[in-house]
Design a protein around this motif. Structure first.
Motif, PDB file in Angstrom:
ATOM      1  N   THR A 108       0.861  -1.174   0.000  1.00 26.49           N
ATOM      2  CA  THR A 108       0.000   0.000   0.000  1.00 26.49           C
ATOM      3  C   THR A 108       0.899   1.226   0.000  1.00 26.49           C
ATOM      4  O   THR A 108       1.766   1.343   0.864  1.00 26.49           O
ATOM      5  N   TRP A 109       0.741   2.139  -0.944  1.00 26.61           N
ATOM      6  CA  TRP A 109       1.579   3.331  -1.012  1.00 26.61           C
ATOM      7  C   TRP A 109       0.884   4.492  -0.308  1.00 26.61           C
ATOM      8  O   TRP A 109      -0.229   4.881  -0.675  1.00 26.61           O
ATOM      9  N   LEU A 110       1.534   4.982   0.732  1.00 21.42           N
ATOM     10  CA  LEU A 110       1.020   6.104   1.511  1.00 21.42           C
ATOM     11  C   LEU A 110       2.088   7.181   1.615  1.00 21.42           C
ATOM     12  O   LEU A 110       3.263   6.871   1.808  1.00 21.42           O
ATOM     13  N   THR A 111       1.668   8.426   1.505  1.00 19.16           N
ATOM     14  CA  THR A 111       2.575   9.537   1.778  1.00 19.16           C
ATOM     15  C   THR A 111       2.063  10.280   3.000  1.00 19.16           C
ATOM     16  O   THR A 111       0.918  10.088   3.423  1.00 19.16           O
ATOM     17  N   GLY A 164       7.130   8.020  -9.589  1.00 22.01           N
ATOM     18  CA  GLY A 164       8.013   8.908 -10.345  1.00 22.01           C
ATOM     19  C   GLY A 164       8.890   9.736  -9.428  1.00 22.01           C
ATOM     20  O   GLY A 164       9.454   9.240  -8.458  1.00 22.01           O
ATOM     21  N   GLU A 165       8.977  10.971  -9.747  1.00 22.22           N
ATOM     22  CA  GLU A 165       9.729  11.904  -8.920  1.00 22.22           C
ATOM     23  C   GLU A 165       8.735  12.781  -8.171  1.00 22.22           C
ATOM     24  O   GLU A 165       8.807  14.000  -8.215  1.00 22.22           O
ATOM     25  N   GLY A 166       7.810  12.133  -7.499  1.00 26.50           N
ATOM     26  CA  GLY A 166       6.745  12.828  -6.791  1.00 26.50           C
ATOM     27  C   GLY A 166       7.246  13.818  -5.768  1.00 26.50           C
ATOM     28  O   GLY A 166       8.355  13.706  -5.251  1.00 26.50           O
ATOM     29  N   GLN A 167       6.411  14.777  -5.492  1.00 27.26           N
ATOM     30  CA  GLN A 167       6.735  15.812  -4.513  1.00 27.26           C
ATOM     31  C   GLN A 167       6.114  15.444  -3.176  1.00 27.26           C
ATOM     32  O   GLN A 167       4.980  15.786  -2.890  1.00 27.26           O
ATOM     33  N   TYR A 168       6.847  14.720  -2.382  1.00 30.79           N
ATOM     34  CA  TYR A 168       6.385  14.343  -1.058  1.00 30.79           C
ATOM     35  C   TYR A 168       7.591  14.295  -0.127  1.00 30.79           C
ATOM     36  O   TYR A 168       8.700  14.020  -0.550  1.00 30.79           O
ATOM     37  N   GLY A 169       7.366  14.592   1.137  1.00 26.68           N
ATOM     38  CA  GLY A 169       8.452  14.576   2.101  1.00 26.68           C
ATOM     39  C   GLY A 169       8.719  13.183   2.641  1.00 26.68           C
ATOM     40  O   GLY A 169       9.846  12.787   2.877  1.00 26.68           O
ATOM     41  N   PHE A 170       7.658  12.407   2.834  1.00 21.40           N
ATOM     42  CA  PHE A 170       7.787  11.072   3.396  1.00 21.40           C
ATOM     43  C   PHE A 170       6.756  10.179   2.739  1.00 21.40           C
ATOM     44  O   PHE A 170       5.592  10.547   2.608  1.00 21.40           O
ATOM     45  N   GLY A 171       7.176   9.011   2.328  1.00 21.04           N
ATOM     46  CA  GLY A 171       6.268   8.039   1.758  1.00 21.04           C
ATOM     47  C   GLY A 171       6.741   6.640   2.097  1.00 21.04           C
ATOM     48  O   GLY A 171       7.933   6.423   2.336  1.00 21.04           O
TER      49      GLY A 171
END
Length: 194
Positions: free
Chosen positions: A115-118, A155-162
């Protein structure tokens, strides 16, 4: 120029030429029957899966499956009238008594149950790890066949933590005895909205 700068300069001058990445087309998964494939995989790693029509069905199942007299925190506005809504101002230490955390996943992976969570969806990064039970809501169209597609999606998503979370926390390090909830939730449930 000191020795450190000389070494870094030499490394920069001796870079290999760029070459294209290999094609990943051979690793693409099958998109047919993903709901069933995901459900089978996730159940196989100790999780529970429920196919639901909407958030009302999620509310009903949560009431049937969990002790609603205990603290249930959600980041989903569609469930805020039934359960405690996550607050960004809350001290992370205040989540120590969360029985159930209800979070929406970006997507899930049929290949391994991940499960992918940010942090954007988690609320605070501690929430899915400190709760006794974790429940994730995902739309059926957000099931991907393999991790290759998942990493393409990220991809190169914009998230601090995932993080990828796959099922309840478990370990068998000591005497090969399986312990559930060793360093995270005792159980994990995924509600798939069809």
């Amino acid at each position: 120029m000191n020795s450190r700068e000389k070494i870094l300069d030499a490394v920069l001058k001796n870079q290999p030429s760029l070459s294209p990445l290999p094609s990943m087309d051979g690793f693409k998964g099958e998109y047919r029957g993903l709901v069933e494939k995901y459900a089978d995989t996730f159940r196989g790693i100790g999780g529970k899966v429920f196919l639901v029509d909407d958030m009302n069905a999620v509310k009903t199942l949560v009431s049937e499956q969990y002790d609603v007299s205990k603290r249930i925190v959600t980041t989903l506005t569609g469930l805020s009238n039934s359960f405690e809504m996550y607050s960004a101002e809350a001290d992370p230490h205040s989540f120590e008594d969360v029985e159930l955390a209800l979070i929406e996943a970006h997507f899930v992976v049929a290949e391994n149950g991940a499960t992918w969570l940010t942090e954007e969806r988690m609320g605070h990064r501690i929430l899915p790890y400190i709760c006794q039970h974790l429940a994730v809501v995902v739309k059926a169209e957000n099931i991907l066949p393999t991790l290759h597609e998942a990493y393409t999606e990220i991809g190169e998503g914009q998230y601090g933590f995932g993080a990828f979370i796959s099922g309840p926390s478990k370990t068998a390090d000591i005497e090969q005895a399986l312990v559930m909830g060793a360093h995270g939730p005792i159980s994990m449930t995924v509600f798939i909205i069809q």
